[in-house]
Write a protein that holds these residues in place. Structure first.
Motif, PDB file in Angstrom:
ATOM      1  N   LEU A   1       0.011   6.454 -13.365  1.00 44.43           N
ATOM      2  CA  LEU A   1      -1.250   6.910 -13.964  1.00 44.43           C
ATOM      3  C   LEU A   1      -1.017   7.991 -15.012  1.00 44.43           C
ATOM      4  O   LEU A   1      -1.828   8.175 -15.918  1.00 44.43           O
ATOM      5  N   ALA A   2       0.110   8.712 -14.871  1.00 47.40           N
ATOM      6  CA  ALA A   2       0.381   9.813 -15.793  1.00 47.40           C
ATOM      7  C   ALA A   2       0.989   9.323 -17.116  1.00 47.40           C
ATOM      8  O   ALA A   2       1.067  10.075 -18.083  1.00 47.40           O
ATOM      9  N   ALA A   3       1.414   8.054 -17.143  1.00 46.61           N
ATOM     10  CA  ALA A   3       1.966   7.525 -18.392  1.00 46.61           C
ATOM     11  C   ALA A   3       0.835   7.279 -19.391  1.00 46.61           C
ATOM     12  O   ALA A   3      -0.311   7.086 -18.993  1.00 46.61           O
ATOM     13  N   ASP A   4       1.161   7.300 -20.687  1.00 43.27           N
ATOM     14  CA  ASP A   4       0.078   7.205 -21.670  1.00 43.27           C
ATOM     15  C   ASP A   4      -0.267   5.757 -22.038  1.00 43.27           C
ATOM     16  O   ASP A   4      -1.093   5.515 -22.905  1.00 43.27           O
ATOM     17  N   ARG A   5       0.392   4.788 -21.400  1.00 40.90           N
ATOM     18  CA  ARG A   5       0.051   3.381 -21.632  1.00 40.90           C
ATOM     19  C   ARG A   5      -0.202   2.710 -20.283  1.00 40.90           C
ATOM     20  O   ARG A   5       0.357   3.134 -19.271  1.00 40.90           O
ATOM     21  N   PRO A   6      -1.040   1.668 -20.257  1.00 36.20           N
ATOM     22  CA  PRO A   6      -1.197   0.924 -19.005  1.00 36.20           C
ATOM     23  C   PRO A   6       0.113   0.224 -18.631  1.00 36.20           C
ATOM     24  O   PRO A   6       0.778  -0.349 -19.501  1.00 36.20           O
ATOM     25  N   LEU A   7       0.465   0.314 -17.353  1.00 30.77           N
ATOM     26  CA  LEU A   7       1.745  -0.253 -16.899  1.00 30.77           C
ATOM     27  C   LEU A   7       1.509  -1.173 -15.708  1.00 30.77           C
ATOM     28  O   LEU A   7       0.512  -1.048 -14.997  1.00 30.77           O
ATOM     29  N   ALA A   8       2.460  -2.074 -15.502  1.00 29.32           N
ATOM     30  CA  ALA A   8       2.401  -2.922 -14.308  1.00 29.32           C
ATOM     31  C   ALA A   8       3.810  -3.152 -13.798  1.00 29.32           C
ATOM     32  O   ALA A   8       4.704  -3.510 -14.561  1.00 29.32           O
ATOM     33  N   LEU A   9       3.985  -2.918 -12.486  1.00 28.71           N
ATOM     34  CA  LEU A   9       5.250  -3.248 -11.844  1.00 28.71           C
ATOM     35  C   LEU A   9       5.198  -4.723 -11.456  1.00 28.71           C
ATOM     36  O   LEU A   9       4.254  -5.150 -10.780  1.00 28.71           O
ATOM     37  N   VAL A  10       6.184  -5.509 -11.901  1.00 25.48           N
ATOM     38  CA  VAL A  10       6.204  -6.940 -11.566  1.00 25.48           C
ATOM     39  C   VAL A  10       7.549  -7.309 -10.944  1.00 25.48           C
ATOM     40  O   VAL A  10       8.568  -6.679 -11.192  1.00 25.48           O
TER      41      VAL A  10
ATOM     42  N   ARG B   1       0.836  -1.207   0.000  1.00 21.99           N
ATOM     43  CA  ARG B   1       0.000   0.000   0.000  1.00 21.99           C
ATOM     44  C   ARG B   1       0.875   1.263   0.000  1.00 21.99           C
ATOM     45  O   ARG B   1       0.584   2.237  -0.685  1.00 21.99           O
ATOM     46  N   HIS B   2       1.943   1.234   0.812  1.00 18.76           N
ATOM     47  CA  HIS B   2       2.801   2.418   0.904  1.00 18.76           C
ATOM     48  C   HIS B   2       3.527   2.670  -0.426  1.00 18.76           C
ATOM     49  O   HIS B   2       3.570   3.794  -0.913  1.00 18.76           O
ATOM     50  N   LEU B   3       4.089   1.604  -1.000  1.00 24.86           N
ATOM     51  CA  LEU B   3       4.758   1.756  -2.295  1.00 24.86           C
ATOM     52  C   LEU B   3       3.778   2.326  -3.331  1.00 24.86           C
ATOM     53  O   LEU B   3       4.109   3.247  -4.079  1.00 24.86           O
ATOM     54  N   GLU B   4       2.563   1.780  -3.334  1.00 23.92           N
ATOM     55  CA  GLU B   4       1.551   2.243  -4.290  1.00 23.92           C
ATOM     56  C   GLU B   4       1.291   3.738  -4.130  1.00 23.92           C
ATOM     57  O   GLU B   4       1.203   4.476  -5.127  1.00 23.92           O
ATOM     58  N   SER B   5       1.179   4.199  -2.876  1.00 23.28           N
ATOM     59  CA  SER B   5       0.856   5.614  -2.656  1.00 23.28           C
ATOM     60  C   SER B   5       1.949   6.516  -3.221  1.00 23.28           C
ATOM     61  O   SER B   5       1.690   7.650  -3.600  1.00 23.28           O
ATOM     62  N   ILE B   6       3.163   6.008  -3.294  1.00 26.88           N
ATOM     63  CA  ILE B   6       4.276   6.814  -3.791  1.00 26.88           C
ATOM     64  C   ILE B   6       4.358   6.779  -5.321  1.00 26.88           C
ATOM     65  O   ILE B   6       4.550   7.814  -5.961  1.00 26.88           O
ATOM     66  N   VAL B   7       4.198   5.596  -5.912  1.00 27.59           N
ATOM     67  CA  VAL B   7       4.488   5.490  -7.354  1.00 27.59           C
ATOM     68  C   VAL B   7       3.260   5.502  -8.261  1.00 27.59           C
ATOM     69  O   VAL B   7       3.375   5.796  -9.454  1.00 27.59           O
ATOM     70  N   LEU B   8       2.068   5.223  -7.711  1.00 29.20           N
ATOM     71  CA  LEU B   8       0.894   5.135  -8.592  1.00 29.20           C
ATOM     72  C   LEU B   8       0.610   6.431  -9.363  1.00 29.20           C
ATOM     73  O   LEU B   8       0.271   6.371 -10.554  1.00 29.20           O
TER      74      LEU B   8
ATOM     75  N   VAL C   1       2.552  -5.966  -8.683  1.00 31.05           N
ATOM     76  CA  VAL C   1       2.598  -5.269  -7.400  1.00 31.05           C
ATOM     77  C   VAL C   1       1.813  -3.960  -7.462  1.00 31.05           C
ATOM     78  O   VAL C   1       1.076  -3.613  -6.534  1.00 31.05           O
ATOM     79  N   VAL C   2       1.999  -3.212  -8.526  1.00 30.36           N
ATOM     80  CA  VAL C   2       1.272  -1.960  -8.759  1.00 30.36           C
ATOM     81  C   VAL C   2       0.906  -1.992 -10.237  1.00 30.36           C
ATOM     82  O   VAL C   2       1.732  -2.381 -11.060  1.00 30.36           O
ATOM     83  N   SER C   3      -0.331  -1.581 -10.571  1.00 31.34           N
ATOM     84  CA  SER C   3      -0.746  -1.723 -11.965  1.00 31.34           C
ATOM     85  C   SER C   3      -1.757  -0.659 -12.355  1.00 31.34           C
ATOM     86  O   SER C   3      -2.623  -0.290 -11.570  1.00 31.34           O
ATOM     87  N   THR C   4      -1.625  -0.152 -13.560  1.00 33.42           N
ATOM     88  CA  THR C   4      -2.666   0.716 -14.097  1.00 33.42           C
ATOM     89  C   THR C   4      -3.397  -0.003 -15.230  1.00 33.42           C
ATOM     90  O   THR C   4      -4.131   0.605 -15.991  1.00 33.42           O
ATOM     91  N   ASP C   5      -3.186  -1.310 -15.331  1.00 34.04           N
ATOM     92  CA  ASP C   5      -3.916  -2.140 -16.274  1.00 34.04           C
ATOM     93  C   ASP C   5      -4.855  -3.027 -15.461  1.00 34.04           C
ATOM     94  O   ASP C   5      -4.405  -3.963 -14.799  1.00 34.04           O
TER      95      ASP C   5
END
Lengths: 252, 246
Positions: free
Chosen positions: B191-200, B180-187, B207-211
Motif C-alpha cells: 500500500l505504501a508503494a506509489d503504483r498499484p501492485l499485485a503479487l502473482v 490471509r496471514h501473508l496479506e497481513s504481513i506484506v499488504l 495473491v495480494v493486490s493493491t489494484d
C-alpha cells in the motif's frame, strides 16, 4: 430525499442460528446418507465425540440421534476394541425408507433445494472457468478420467466429488464451504437418480462438457452446462416423488 | 509494523523482497524440523515418529497469531514400519469448519474417514509431495482452497527430508499458510508503494493486490513491469495507472 435503511440485511444478523430439533437433524442427516447409499454397509461412523464436534452439537444429542438410527435398523453398535457404530447390511435396498423420505418432503421444498444447489454449482462452474490455469484444467481432466461413474456407488461419490473440484477451482473458500454444507444436507437426495444407468451416463457426459468449458475458459458455457446438469438431477428426483405419490415405487 | 505514512519511498523491489523474506522465514522453521527428523534410522516406529513430529509442530500452530494453519510430516513408503501411508499432520484451532467443527486446540488430522482414503491413496502424485521428491528442493503449492482440512485459501510449503545426500527420501516436512496471514504481513508495504501492485504466482494467479481490478484468485493477464521474489516462482506486477471506475 432522505435515504432509509430498510429492514432485511440488518434483521438477518439476528436471525436464529440453528433450528430446533437437533437430534432429529442428526438422525435425518445420517439416515439420508445410509438409505441413499452414500455411507456403505459395514462402514464405521466417526466416534460419538467426533460426530458431536463435527455437527456442532452436544454428545447427548449425537447419542440420541444414533439411538434413532439403531431403532430403525440402520446402524449397529459393536463393543470393544475396533468397536463403534457401523452401517448395517440391508437385506434389500432401503426402498421403503426412500419411499417414506420422498413422501415426507413437499414438492415445493425439493424444487427449492434444487434451486439453491444449482445456484451454488453454477457459480462454482462459472468461476472455475474464469480462474482455471492450464495445470488446473489438466488436474480436473485427470480427476474426471479416474472417476468411476459406471457403478451406482461410484457415481454417487464422484458426482459430489466433481462439484467439490469445481468449487476448489473457483478459488473461493466460501463457495467450497457452502457447497460442502449443501451437499451434506441435500446431496444424497439429489443423487437418487444415480441408480439409473442412463442418468449416470448423462451425468458423466455433462461433467465432461463442464470440464471442457473450464479448459476453454468459457465461463458462460460452463455455467449453462452446470444449470442443465442439476436440472436433470432435479427432474429425476421430482419424477421419483411423483411416482411415490401415485402409489408406485420410486425407482420403477 | 511501521505506519504506512512514515515509510520511506517503497519500491516494487522492496515489496518483492518482503514476500521472499516472509517465505524464507517459514522455510527456516521447516528446515529446523527437517534437521531433527533427518537424524535417526532408515525406518521408524509410528508412535515414535508421531511424538517427535507433534513436539516440533504443535507450538507453531497455536498462540496469538500462528504462522501455520497446519503442519507435519508425510512419510515416504517404507520409512514407517508396517505403514505404506503415514501422515503425522496437525491442524491449528478451527472455528466453524464445515468438515471438522470447532476446536480451541491443535488436533491431529484423522485419515480414518472415507473421504480422505482416495486422496491419500495417490499422495505420491500430488504436487506438494511429488515436486520436492523429484527435485530435492523446497516447494510452494498454491494458493488453493483446501477442501479436505481447513477449508481455507492456503499455500502448502514442503521440504524433502533425507538422512544424507543421495539417500532415499524419508518423507516431506510441510506447513500450510493462509493467504490471509501473508496479506497481513506484506499488504502495508504494498500500500505504501506509489503504483498499484499485485503479487502473482507462477501461473499468474493474484495473491495480494493493491489494484482493485486485479482481485485475489483471478489470473492476471497484463504484461507490465514485474520483479521476481527471490527463492520463489512468484513475482510482483506493476498494475497500470488507470482512473478509478467509480
Amino acid at each position: 430525499m432522505e435515504a432509509h435503511n430498510r429492514p432485511g440485511a440488518r434483521e438477518a444478523i439476528f436471525a436464529q442460528l440453528i433450528d430446533a430439533g437437533r437430534t432429529e437433524q442428526v438422525t435425518a442427516r445420517l439416515t439420508d446418507a445410509i438409505i441413499l447409499g452414500v455411507l456403505a454397509p459395514d462402514e464405521r461412523l466417526p466416534s460419538e465425540s467426533d460426530l458431536a464436534r463435527r455437527f456442532g452439537v452436544a454428545l447427548i444429542t449425537v447419542r440420541e440421534g444414533l439411538a434413532g438410527l439403531r431403532d430403525a435398523g440402520l446402524v449397529e453398535t459393536r463393543r470393544g476394541r475396533g468397536g463403534g457404530s457401523f452401517v448395517m447390511k440391508a437385506d434389500a435396498p432401503h426402498s421403503t425408507l426412500v419411499q417414506a423420505r420422498l413422501h415426507g418432503l413437499a414438492q415445493v421444498d425439493l424444487s427449492d433445494m434444487a434451486v439453491h444447489f444449482a445456484t451454488i454449482v453454477e457459480g462454482c462452474a462459472q468461476r472455475a472457468a474464469l480462474h482455471a490455469s492450464e495445470p488446473d484444467s489438466d488436474r480436473l481432466d485427470l480427476w474426471l478420467r479416474g472417476a468411476d461413474f459406471a457403478t451406482v456407488a461410484g457415481a454417487r461419490t464422484n458426482a459430489g466429488g466433481f462439484y467439490l473440484e469445481l468449487a476448489v477451482l473457483s478459488q473461493s473458500a466460501r463457495l467450497v464451504r457452502d457447497l460442502i454444507r449443501l451437499q451434506a444436507e441435500f446431496g444424497p437426495l439429489l443423487l437418487l437418480g444415480m441408480t439409473d444407468a442412463r442418468a449416470r451416463r448423462s451425468l458423466l457426459a455433462s461433467s465432461q462438457a463442464i470440464a471442457g468449458a473450464v479448459r476453454a475458459n468459457d465461463a458462460a458455457a460452463a455455467r449453462q452446462f452446470a444449470t442443465e446438469q442439476v436440472r436433470s438431477l432435479a427432474e429425476w428426483l421430482l419424477n421419483a416423488k411423483a411416482r411415490v405419490e401415485r402409489g408406485g415405487a420410486w425407482d420403477a | 509494523m511501521p505506519e504506512i505514512s512514515k515509510l520511506p519511498d517503497v519500491t516494487i523491489s522492496d515489496c518483492a523482497a518482503a514476500v521472499g523474506a516472509f517465505f524464507a522465514g517459514a522455510f527456516t522453521q521447516l528446515d529446523g524440523w527437517r534437521q531433527v527428523l533427518s537424524e535417526g534410522e532408515t525406518t521408524v516406529r509410528p508412535a515414535e515418529l508421531d511424538a517427535r513430529v507433534e513436539a516440533l509442530v504443535r507450538p507453531a500452530l497455536t498462540g496469538a497469531s500462528p504462522l501455520f494453519v497446519g503442519a507435519g510430516f508425510i512419510a515416504a513408503p517404507g520409512y514407517v514400519r508396517g505403514r505404506d501411508i503415514h501422515f503425522a499432520w496437525w491442524l491449528g484451532p478451527q472455528a466453524g469448519n464445515p468438515l471438522l467443527g470447532s476446536s480451541s486446540a491443535a488436533t491431529r488430522l484423522d485419515l480414518a474417514t472415507r473421504a480422505y482414503t482416495d486422496y491419500v491413496h495417490d499422495f505420491r502424485t500430488l504436487e506438494w509431495y511429488q515436486v520436492p521428491q523429484s527435485t530435492n528442493q523446497t516447494h510452494v503449492t498454491g494458493p488453493y482452497v483446501d477442501r479436505l482440512c481447513t477449508c481455507e485459501y492456503i499455500f502448502t510449503l514442503t521440504m524433502p527430508v533425507r538422512i544424507g545426500e543421495g539417500t532415499p527420501m524419508l518423507g516431506v516436512v510441510g506447513a500450510d499458510i493462509s493467504v490471509r496471514h501473508l496479506e497481513s504481513i506484506v499488504l502495508p508495504l504494498f500500500l505504501a508503494a506509489d503504483r498499484p501492485l499485485a503479487l502473482v504466482t507462477a501461473v499468474d494467479r493474484v495473491v495480494v493486490s493493491t489494484d482493485p481490478t486485479l482481485q485475489v484468485g483471478q489470473l492476471a493477464s497484463q504484461t507490465g513491469d514485474s520483479v521476481a521474489c527471490s527463492g520463489l516462482p512468484f513475482r510482483v506486477l506493476v498494475g497500470p495507472d488507470r482512473p478509478p471506475r467509480f
